[in-house]
Design an enzyme around this catalytic site. Structure first.
Site, short mmCIF file in Angstrom:
data_model
loop_
_atom_site.label_atom_id
_atom_site.label_comp_id
_atom_site.label_asym_id
_atom_site.label_seq_id
_atom_site.Cartn_x
_atom_site.Cartn_y
_atom_site.Cartn_z
N GLU A 146 0.89 -1.17 0.00
CA GLU A 146 0.00 0.00 0.00
C GLU A 146 0.92 1.20 0.00
OE1 GLU A 146 -1.15 3.22 1.45
OE2 GLU A 146 -1.77 2.18 3.28
N CYS A 198 -2.54 8.35 3.81
CA CYS A 198 -2.43 7.76 2.48
C CYS A 198 -3.72 7.94 1.69
CB CYS A 198 -2.07 6.28 2.59
SG CYS A 198 -3.22 5.31 3.60
#
Length: 676
Positions: A258, A297
Site C-alpha cells: 500500500e 495515504c
C-alpha cells in the site's frame, strides 16, 4: 523529559537500542526525545522463533479461538489507550487524530474478532466457495479450502499511523493463524512499542505470535521463504526496492503493498453552490487536508470541480481552512498539529515546490502563518496549502507528485468524462470520492473510474450524517488500490485474512470432503442418531446425523386450503389450463411454501427441548413441481455446527424434499439455535 529507549522484542526478549541506534525528535519542539535501533538483532533467530514457536501455537487454535484472542487484545488496549494518547502527542497528532489512529486501530481489531466468530468456522479449515460436482453421480467432488501459511508475516509500517497501521495488518494475520514481526517506521516507533508492550504484558498472546523490530530490519528479507508474507505501507520507491529483492522474487514470497496515492475528489455537476452537496464537498476536502496534517495515504490530493465552480470552491475552501488553528496538538483548541518531523517538513515543501511549477498557490503561505503554543521555527509545522492548476490536461507533476502533508491542488473539468479522465491520471489510487445527488453521475463514474481506484466513496445529503468520510478505510472493506497505489489489498473482512492463508483445491469423495471441512457434504455417510435430533443438545449432535421422515401425500384440498388461507391464489395453483400453458408446470401444482410448511411438520419434534429458535433458511431452491396426488418425504441432516456463546450454538441443517420417485423437489439449509 528523559530520553526514551525504544526496544525491540525478539525471540521472547526485549532488546534495548544498541549499535546503529537513531535519535527521534519531537514533532512539536524538534528536541530529541527517544532513540531506537540495534544492528545486532538476530533476525534469523526471530524468524525461526516465529515459525517454530508462534506458528504452531496459533495453528492449534481454531478461528474462533483466535477471534476471541483478538477481542481480548482489543479490550486490553482500550483500557490503556490514554497512555497511548499521551505519548502520541509527540508525533504532532491532535486528540482528534488519536481517535483515528488509536481508537480506529482498536476498533478494527474488534471488527475482525466479530467477523471471525460470525463468518469463519470454529475449526482449522476455511471453506472457500461451494462444493463442485466433478462427476455424474456425485461420488467425486471438489472444494477450495484455505489453511494458514506456515511461515511468518513481516509487517513494514509507515510513520503516520503507529497504532492503526500495525493493528489493521495484525488483526487479519493473527486471525489467519500466522505469527507477525512488526517493523514500524522509526520516527514514531515509540508509540508502536508501547502498544506492543501492552499486548504482550496482557498474557493473551501465545509465545512467538508477535515480535517487534524498532529500527532497521537488517537482512531479514533475505531470509524469507515461500510460506512467508511481506506487507508494506510506505513510498512507492521503497516498495519497489523491497519487492525487487532477489530472494522475494525467487521464492515467490507474497508481497502486499500500500503505497503512494494521488487520491481525487470530484464535485458532481449537480452540486452547485447553495446545495448540501457543495457544502459537504468543501467540508470533506478541508477535513482531509488537515486531519493528521494531511499525512494520510487516503488524503485528497487532487480536487476536481466543474470549471464554472472553481472560483466558488477556492473561496469557500479558503474561508474554511483559514479557521484551522495550527499549534501544539496538546492544546484543546488546536485543529491541526505538526508534521511528524522536520525531515518530513522539508520533503513536503520540496514536493509542494514541484507542484508549484504547474499550479499557483491560492491559499497558505509557509513563510507567514500563526502557530499557537509552539515555536514554528523549531517544530515541524506547515499551514494548509491549496494550489490551482489551470491546465490539468497538459500538466504532469500535479498528477504524479504527492506532497505528504496538508497540500491539495484544485483543477477544473469540462464534463463528466473529463472529470473521470483527470481522476484516472493519477494512475491508480486508494480512493476517489464523488459528491453528487445524481445516481446517474455516480454510475458513470463507477464504470469509468472503477478500474483505477481501490475504493469509490459517494456521498450526498442522504448519507452524509452517517457516512464515515472520504479518508476512512474500514475493516469491512478492501483497502488498497491498483497501479501507483501498489496493487495490494488489505482488510476487506475475511478477504484480508485469506492473504495469510493458502487456497488449495481438494478433490475426493463426499466423505473425504466432509472430514476435511468438518461440514457434511450431501452424498456423504449419514449417521443414525439414538433419538430424534431435535431432542439432542448442541454438543450431542454429530455432523452427518440424519433423520428420514415417512412420506406424506399432497392433495388438491391441501393446495386450495393453503391458497385461500394465505391469499396466494396464483394461477399455477388454482387454474389447471393456465398452469399447463406455463412451460414449468404440468398443471396445477402445490405452493413451494406449502411444501416447506409440510416439511417442517414432518421433521419437527414439538416438545420443549434444546431447539431454541429457527433463525432462517439459506439457499432455498424449488427443483421439481409437486402436483396433487404426489407424495413427499424429507431428509434432515446436521450439516455444520457453529458455537455462538456458552449457552447455545448454531446448527445448520441440510434439508432435502423428494417425491415418490426420489426426485428432488426442493432443497435448502435450515438454521436453528440449539442449547448446550
Amino acid at each position: 523529559m528523559s530520553l526514551l529507549d525504544v526496544s525491540s522484542f525478539a525471540a521472547g526478549q526485549w532488546i534495548a537500542p544498541g549499535a546503529g541506534a537513531r535519535n527521534i525528535a519531537s514533532a512539536i519542539t524538534g528536541e530529541v526525545i527517544a532513540q531506537a535501533g540495534n544492528d545486532t538483532l538476530n533476525v534469523q533467530g526471530m524468524l525461526d522463533y516465529a515459525r517454530s514457536v508462534g506458528g504452531p501455537s496459533l495453528r492449534k487454535m481454531t478461528f474462533h479461538d483466535r477471534a476471541r484472542m483478538l477481542k481480548a487484545l482489543a479490550g486490553h488496549l482500550n483500557q490503556h489507550k490514554q497512555a497511548l494518547y499521551d505519548l502520541s502527542f509527540n508525533t504532532g497528532a491532535t486528540q482528534s487524530d488519536h481517535m483515528i489512529d488509536i481508537d480506529g486501530g482498536i476498533g478494527t481489531m474488534f471488527v475482525f474478532a466479530s467477523k471471525g466468530r460470525r463468518e469463519m468456522p470454529d475449526g482449522h479449515v476455511y471453506l472457500d466457495g461451494d462444493v463442485e460436482q466433478l462427476s455424474r453421480n456425485g461420488t467425486f467432488l471438489g472444494q477450495h479450502i484455505c489453511t494458514p501459511l506456515q511461515g511468518v508475516a513481516v509487517h513494514i509500517n509507515a510513520f503516520n499511523f503507529p497504532v492503526w497501521g500495525m493493528l489493521e495488518k495484525l488483526a487479519p494475520t493473527l486471525l489467519a493463524g500466522v505469527p507477525a514481526i512488526v517493523k514500524p517506521a522509526t520516527a514514531t516507533c515509540y508509540v508502536t512499542e508501547l502498544a506492543v508492550r501492552l499486548m504482550l504484558e496482557s498474557g493473551i498472546l501465545p509465545d512467538g505470535a508477535l515480535q517487534l523490530v524498532s529500527g532497521g530490519l537488517g537482512d531479514m528479507l533475505d531470509q524469507l521463504g515461500m510460506q512467508d508474507v511481506v506487507s508494506f505501507t510506505g513510498s512507492a520507491e521503497t516498495a519497489l526496492k523491497l519487492r525487487a529483492n532477489p530472494v522475494i522474487l525467487r521464492n515467490s514470497v507474497r508481497f502486499v503493498a500500500e503505497q503512494d496515492s494521488l487520491n481525487a475528489s470530484i464535485l458532481g455537476p449537480d452540486a452547485q453552490p447553495g446545495t448540501p452537496e457543495f457544502d459537504l464537498f468543501v467540508k470533506e476536502v478541508s477535513r482531509e487536508m488537515t486531519t493528521k496534517a494531511g499525512q494520510k495515504c487516503t488524503a485528497i490530493r487532487r480536487i476536481i470541480a466543474p470549471e464554472s465552480q472553481i472560483e466558488a470552491v477556492i473561496a469557500a475552501l479558503s474561508e474554511r481552512l483559514a479557521k484551522t488553528q495550527i499549534g501544539d496538538p496538546r492544546l484543546e483548541g488546536t485543529r491541526m498539529g505538526a508534521l511528524v518531523s522536520n525531515a518530513q517538513k522539508r520533503d513536503v515543501m520540496e514536493k509542494a515546490a514541484i507542484i508549484g511549477q504547474e499550479a499557483t498557490r491560492v491559499f497558505g503561505d509557509p513563510e507567514r502563518f500563526d502557530v499557537t503554543g509552539a515555536d514554528a521555527a523549531k517544530g515541524a509545522f506547515v499551514p494548509p496549502m491549496l494550489y490551482h492548476c489551470e491546465a490539468p490536461d497538459t500538466a504532469e507533476r500535479v498528477h504524479d507528485t504527492e506532497a505528504f502533508g496538508p497540500v491539495s491542488t484544485i483543477m477544473g473539468y469540462r464534463d463528466l468524462d473529463h472529470a473521470i479522465a483527470l481522476a484516472n491520471r493519477g494512475q491508480g489510487s486508494l480512493v476517489a470520492s464523488v459528491i453528487t445527488h445524481d445516481p446517474a453521475v455516480a454510475r458513470e463514474v463507477a464504470i469509468g473510474a472503477g478500474a483505477y481506484h481501490g475504493r469509490l466513496y459517494f456521498n450526498n445529503r442522504d448519507s452524509m450524517k452517517e457516512s464515515t468520510g472520504h479518508g476512512s478505510p474500514l475493516p469491512h472493506m478492501v483497502h488498497g488500490g491498483p497501479g501507483r497505489a501498489g496493487g495490494g489489498e488489505e482488510m476487506g473482512g475475511v478477504r484480508g485474512v485469506k492473504h495469510y492463508m493458502q487456497r488449495t483445491a481438494i478433490q475426493g469423495s463426499p466423505d473425504i470432503l466432509s472430514a476435511i471441512g468438518e461440514k457434511w457434504v450431501p452424498g456423504g455417510t449419514e449417521i443414525e442418531g439414538p433419538a430424534h435430533p431435535f431432542t439432542r443438545k448442541f454438543g450431542e449432535l454429530a455432523v452427518g446425523e440424519t433423520l428420514h421422515t415417512a412420506p406424506r401425500t399432497v392433495t388438491l384440498e391441501d393446495i386450495e386450503t393453503f391458497a385461500h388461507f394465505t391469499g396466494d391464489t396464483f394461477y399455477a395453483h388454482m387454474d389447471d389450463e393456465a398452469a399447463k400453458r406455463n412451460p414449468f408446470f404440468p398443471g396445477r401444482v402445490a405452493h413451494g411454501y406449502l411444501l416447506l410448511s409440510f416439511a417442517a411438520g414432518m421433521f419437527v419434534q414439538p416438545d420443549e427441548g434444546p431447539v431454541l429458535a429457527n433463525t432462517g433458511l439459506d439457499n432455498l431452491r424449488f427443483m421439481k413441481p409437486v402436483a396433487a396426488g404426489d407424495s413427499i418425504k424429507v431428509r434432515l441432516s446436521v450439516k455444520k455446527k457453529t458455537p455462538r456463546n456458552d449457552e447455545y450454538g448454531e446448527v445448520r441443517w441440510h434439508v432435502t424434499l423428494t417425491n415418490q420417485d426420489d426426485e428432488i423437489a426442493a432443497e435448502y439449509e435450515l438454521l436453528t439455535m440449539n442449547a448446550y
